[in-house]
Design a protein around this motif. Structure first.
Motif, PDB file in Angstrom:
ATOM      1  N   GLY A   1       0.817  -1.206   0.000  1.00 52.44           N
ATOM      2  CA  GLY A   1       0.000   0.000   0.000  1.00 52.44           C
ATOM      3  C   GLY A   1       0.851   1.256   0.000  1.00 52.44           C
ATOM      4  O   GLY A   1       2.077   1.203   0.132  1.00 52.44           O
ATOM      5  N   ALA A   2       0.196   2.381  -0.119  1.00 48.94           N
ATOM      6  CA  ALA A   2       0.901   3.665  -0.186  1.00 48.94           C
ATOM      7  C   ALA A   2       1.677   3.967   1.082  1.00 48.94           C
ATOM      8  O   ALA A   2       2.808   4.452   1.032  1.00 48.94           O
ATOM      9  N   SER A   3       1.106   3.663   2.229  1.00 51.62           N
ATOM     10  CA  SER A   3       1.801   3.980   3.483  1.00 51.62           C
ATOM     11  C   SER A   3       3.043   3.102   3.667  1.00 51.62           C
ATOM     12  O   SER A   3       4.081   3.581   4.134  1.00 51.62           O
ATOM     13  N   GLU A   4       2.945   1.829   3.291  1.00 48.86           N
ATOM     14  CA  GLU A   4       4.106   0.946   3.400  1.00 48.86           C
ATOM     15  C   GLU A   4       5.203   1.366   2.429  1.00 48.86           C
ATOM     16  O   GLU A   4       6.385   1.350   2.761  1.00 48.86           O
ATOM     17  N   LEU A   5       4.794   1.735   1.218  1.00 56.37           N
ATOM     18  CA  LEU A   5       5.771   2.195   0.230  1.00 56.37           C
ATOM     19  C   LEU A   5       6.440   3.483   0.695  1.00 56.37           C
ATOM     20  O   LEU A   5       7.654   3.644   0.540  1.00 56.37           O
ATOM     21  N   ALA A   6       5.683   4.379   1.285  1.00 60.33           N
ATOM     22  CA  ALA A   6       6.240   5.631   1.805  1.00 60.33           C
ATOM     23  C   ALA A   6       7.244   5.359   2.920  1.00 60.33           C
ATOM     24  O   ALA A   6       8.311   5.983   2.979  1.00 60.33           O
ATOM     25  N   THR A   7       6.933   4.410   3.788  1.00 61.08           N
ATOM     26  CA  THR A   7       7.850   4.039   4.868  1.00 61.08           C
ATOM     27  C   THR A   7       9.138   3.457   4.304  1.00 61.08           C
ATOM     28  O   THR A   7      10.234   3.788   4.763  1.00 61.08           O
ATOM     29  N   LEU A   8       8.995   2.605   3.316  1.00 69.90           N
ATOM     30  CA  LEU A   8      10.164   1.992   2.677  1.00 69.90           C
ATOM     31  C   LEU A   8      11.041   3.049   2.003  1.00 69.90           C
ATOM     32  O   LEU A   8      12.261   3.070   2.185  1.00 69.90           O
ATOM     33  N   LEU A   9      10.415   3.930   1.243  1.00 71.18           N
ATOM     34  CA  LEU A   9      11.174   4.984   0.568  1.00 71.18           C
ATOM     35  C   LEU A   9      11.819   5.935   1.569  1.00 71.18           C
ATOM     36  O   LEU A   9      12.953   6.382   1.371  1.00 71.18           O
ATOM     37  N   ASN A  10      11.119   6.238   2.659  1.00 75.97           N
ATOM     38  CA  ASN A  10      11.673   7.109   3.684  1.00 75.97           C
ATOM     39  C   ASN A  10      12.925   6.489   4.311  1.00 75.97           C
ATOM     40  O   ASN A  10      13.916   7.179   4.548  1.00 75.97           O
ATOM     41  N   ALA A  11      12.890   5.184   4.565  1.00 80.24           N
ATOM     42  CA  ALA A  11      14.059   4.504   5.124  1.00 80.24           C
ATOM     43  C   ALA A  11      15.238   4.572   4.162  1.00 80.24           C
ATOM     44  O   ALA A  11      16.374   4.840   4.566  1.00 80.24           O
ATOM     45  N   HIS A  12      14.979   4.353   2.880  1.00 81.39           N
ATOM     46  CA  HIS A  12      16.060   4.401   1.896  1.00 81.39           C
ATOM     47  C   HIS A  12      16.617   5.817   1.748  1.00 81.39           C
ATOM     48  O   HIS A  12      17.836   6.001   1.642  1.00 81.39           O
ATOM     49  N   LEU A  13      15.748   6.796   1.752  1.00 80.17           N
ATOM     50  CA  LEU A  13      16.225   8.183   1.653  1.00 80.17           C
ATOM     51  C   LEU A  13      17.034   8.580   2.871  1.00 80.17           C
ATOM     52  O   LEU A  13      18.070   9.242   2.759  1.00 80.17           O
ATOM     53  N   ARG A  14      16.580   8.178   4.047  1.00 83.54           N
ATOM     54  CA  ARG A  14      17.307   8.521   5.271  1.00 83.54           C
ATOM     55  C   ARG A  14      18.676   7.850   5.298  1.00 83.54           C
ATOM     56  O   ARG A  14      19.684   8.459   5.660  1.00 83.54           O
ATOM     57  N   ALA A  15      18.741   6.588   4.916  1.00 83.83           N
ATOM     58  CA  ALA A  15      20.024   5.878   4.888  1.00 83.83           C
ATOM     59  C   ALA A  15      20.969   6.518   3.880  1.00 83.83           C
ATOM     60  O   ALA A  15      22.157   6.719   4.170  1.00 83.83           O
ATOM     61  N   SER A  16      20.456   6.858   2.711  1.00 84.95           N
ATOM     62  CA  SER A  16      21.304   7.505   1.696  1.00 84.95           C
ATOM     63  C   SER A  16      21.785   8.866   2.171  1.00 84.95           C
ATOM     64  O   SER A  16      22.949   9.219   1.992  1.00 84.95           O
ATOM     65  N   LYS A  17      20.901   9.614   2.786  1.00 86.96           N
ATOM     66  CA  LYS A  17      21.257  10.942   3.294  1.00 86.96           C
ATOM     67  C   LYS A  17      22.354  10.849   4.359  1.00 86.96           C
ATOM     68  O   LYS A  17      23.339  11.589   4.314  1.00 86.96           O
ATOM     69  N   LEU A  18      22.200   9.933   5.304  1.00 86.45           N
ATOM     70  CA  LEU A  18      23.195   9.785   6.362  1.00 86.45           C
ATOM     71  C   LEU A  18      24.538   9.303   5.816  1.00 86.45           C
ATOM     72  O   LEU A  18      25.593   9.761   6.246  1.00 86.45           O
ATOM     73  N   THR A  19      24.492   8.394   4.859  1.00 87.16           N
ATOM     74  CA  THR A  19      25.721   7.879   4.266  1.00 87.16           C
ATOM     75  C   THR A  19      26.459   8.973   3.505  1.00 87.16           C
ATOM     76  O   THR A  19      27.676   9.141   3.649  1.00 87.16           O
ATOM     77  N   LEU A  20      25.727   9.748   2.723  1.00 81.27           N
ATOM     78  CA  LEU A  20      26.353  10.849   1.983  1.00 81.27           C
ATOM     79  C   LEU A  20      26.818  11.958   2.923  1.00 81.27           C
ATOM     80  O   LEU A  20      27.836  12.609   2.667  1.00 81.27           O
ATOM     81  N   LEU A  21      26.106  12.162   4.015  1.00 82.75           N
ATOM     82  CA  LEU A  21      26.525  13.143   5.024  1.00 82.75           C
ATOM     83  C   LEU A  21      27.861  12.735   5.641  1.00 82.75           C
ATOM     84  O   LEU A  21      28.734  13.577   5.861  1.00 82.75           O
ATOM     85  N   LEU A  22      28.018  11.451   5.906  1.00 82.70           N
ATOM     86  CA  LEU A  22      29.283  10.945   6.434  1.00 82.70           C
ATOM     87  C   LEU A  22      30.425  11.217   5.455  1.00 82.70           C
ATOM     88  O   LEU A  22      31.490  11.705   5.844  1.00 82.70           O
ATOM     89  N   ALA A  23      30.183  10.938   4.178  1.00 78.68           N
ATOM     90  CA  ALA A  23      31.216  11.185   3.165  1.00 78.68           C
ATOM     91  C   ALA A  23      31.512  12.677   3.030  1.00 78.68           C
ATOM     92  O   ALA A  23      32.677  13.084   2.962  1.00 78.68           O
ATOM     93  N   TRP A  24      30.476  13.494   3.014  1.00 75.55           N
ATOM     94  CA  TRP A  24      30.666  14.940   2.845  1.00 75.55           C
ATOM     95  C   TRP A  24      31.407  15.538   4.030  1.00 75.55           C
ATOM     96  O   TRP A  24      32.342  16.314   3.859  1.00 75.55           O
ATOM     97  N   ARG A  25      31.007  15.178   5.251  1.00 75.06           N
ATOM     98  CA  ARG A  25      31.686  15.723   6.432  1.00 75.06           C
ATOM     99  C   ARG A  25      33.140  15.274   6.498  1.00 75.06           C
ATOM    100  O   ARG A  25      34.001  16.024   6.929  1.00 75.06           O
ATOM    101  N   THR A  26      33.397  14.052   6.076  1.00 75.76           N
ATOM    102  CA  THR A  26      34.777  13.564   6.075  1.00 75.76           C
ATOM    103  C   THR A  26      35.617  14.362   5.088  1.00 75.76           C
ATOM    104  O   THR A  26      36.747  14.743   5.385  1.00 75.76           O
ATOM    105  N   ARG A  27      35.066  14.640   3.938  1.00 75.57           N
ATOM    106  CA  ARG A  27      35.790  15.438   2.932  1.00 75.57           C
ATOM    107  C   ARG A  27      35.999  16.875   3.392  1.00 75.57           C
ATOM    108  O   ARG A  27      37.030  17.466   3.129  1.00 75.57           O
ATOM    109  N   GLN A  28      34.997  17.454   4.070  1.00 78.41           N
ATOM    110  CA  GLN A  28      35.056  18.856   4.470  1.00 78.41           C
ATOM    111  C   GLN A  28      35.925  19.084   5.701  1.00 78.41           C
ATOM    112  O   GLN A  28      36.747  19.999   5.709  1.00 78.41           O
ATOM    113  N   SER A  29      35.712  18.294   6.741  1.00 82.11           N
ATOM    114  CA  SER A  29      36.379  18.615   8.001  1.00 82.11           C
ATOM    115  C   SER A  29      37.175  17.470   8.591  1.00 82.11           C
ATOM    116  O   SER A  29      37.676  17.584   9.701  1.00 82.11           O
ATOM    117  N   GLY A  30      37.296  16.395   7.871  1.00 83.33           N
ATOM    118  CA  GLY A  30      38.038  15.256   8.390  1.00 83.33           C
ATOM    119  C   GLY A  30      39.536  15.486   8.333  1.00 83.33           C
ATOM    120  O   GLY A  30      40.055  16.117   7.421  1.00 83.33           O
TER     121      GLY A  30
END
Length: 172
Positions: free
Chosen positions: A17-46
């Protein structure tokens, strides 16, 4: 690491259903965001690929939080680390954190400061190793993952032993 299909066939055939798909997509977006944030912060201030604990801990804790939310969160984190660069970045962060903690081996404070990020990092690495269906992480990074896990266990055991001796051997 193998590329992921744009739209998995299981998702196309599912009766989600729409709510389950939204939850799934939200999890993937959050994981991608956090992973890219880790890479970006490492490049900027690591410094030599190592972020300070204050910056890396919230990112690793957020990824670890996704892991405990069930299979959708776990799969989202595994997919977010599909890039060999990102797995290598996390491994390097863990290796540097452990090395810094062992250089100040007499300092219980340094071990206590590193322990939360080490626990989160080992949890993420364990998940990547176990739930990567292509086994590319195990093939490419297996020996480094094992070395990081063993060093993490040594650090956490030393911290527990230091706590026991400070309490007069009262135990856990």
């Amino acid at each position: 690491i193998a590329a992921t299909p744009r739209l998995p066939s299981e998702l196309v055939r599912s009766s989600m259903g729409a709510s389950e798909l939204a939850t799934l997509l939200n999890a993937h977006l959050r994981a991608s965001k956090l992973t890219l944030l880790l890479a970006w912060r490492t490049r900027q201030s690591g410094s030599q690929g190592l972020l300070p604990q204050a910056e890396v801990l919230p990112v690793l804790a957020g990824l670890d939080q996704l892991l405990v939310q069930g299979s959708a969160g776990r799969d989202a984190v595994v997919c977010a680390f599909r890039s060999e660069f990102l797995v290598n970045l996390l491994l390097h962060q863990m290796e540097c954190t452990l090395e810094a903690a062992f250089q100040t081996a007499g300092s219980v404070t340094a071990a206590a400061e590193a322990a939360p990020s080490v626990r989160h990092g080992v949890s993420i690495l364990h998940t990547l190793l176990i739930f990567d269906t292509t086994a590319a992480v195990a093939e490419r990074f297996g020996s480094r993952l094992l070395a990081v896990a063993l060093r993490a266990m040594e650090l956490l055991e030393a911290r527990v032993q230091a706590g026991d001796s400070a309490e007069g051997g009262a135990g856990l």
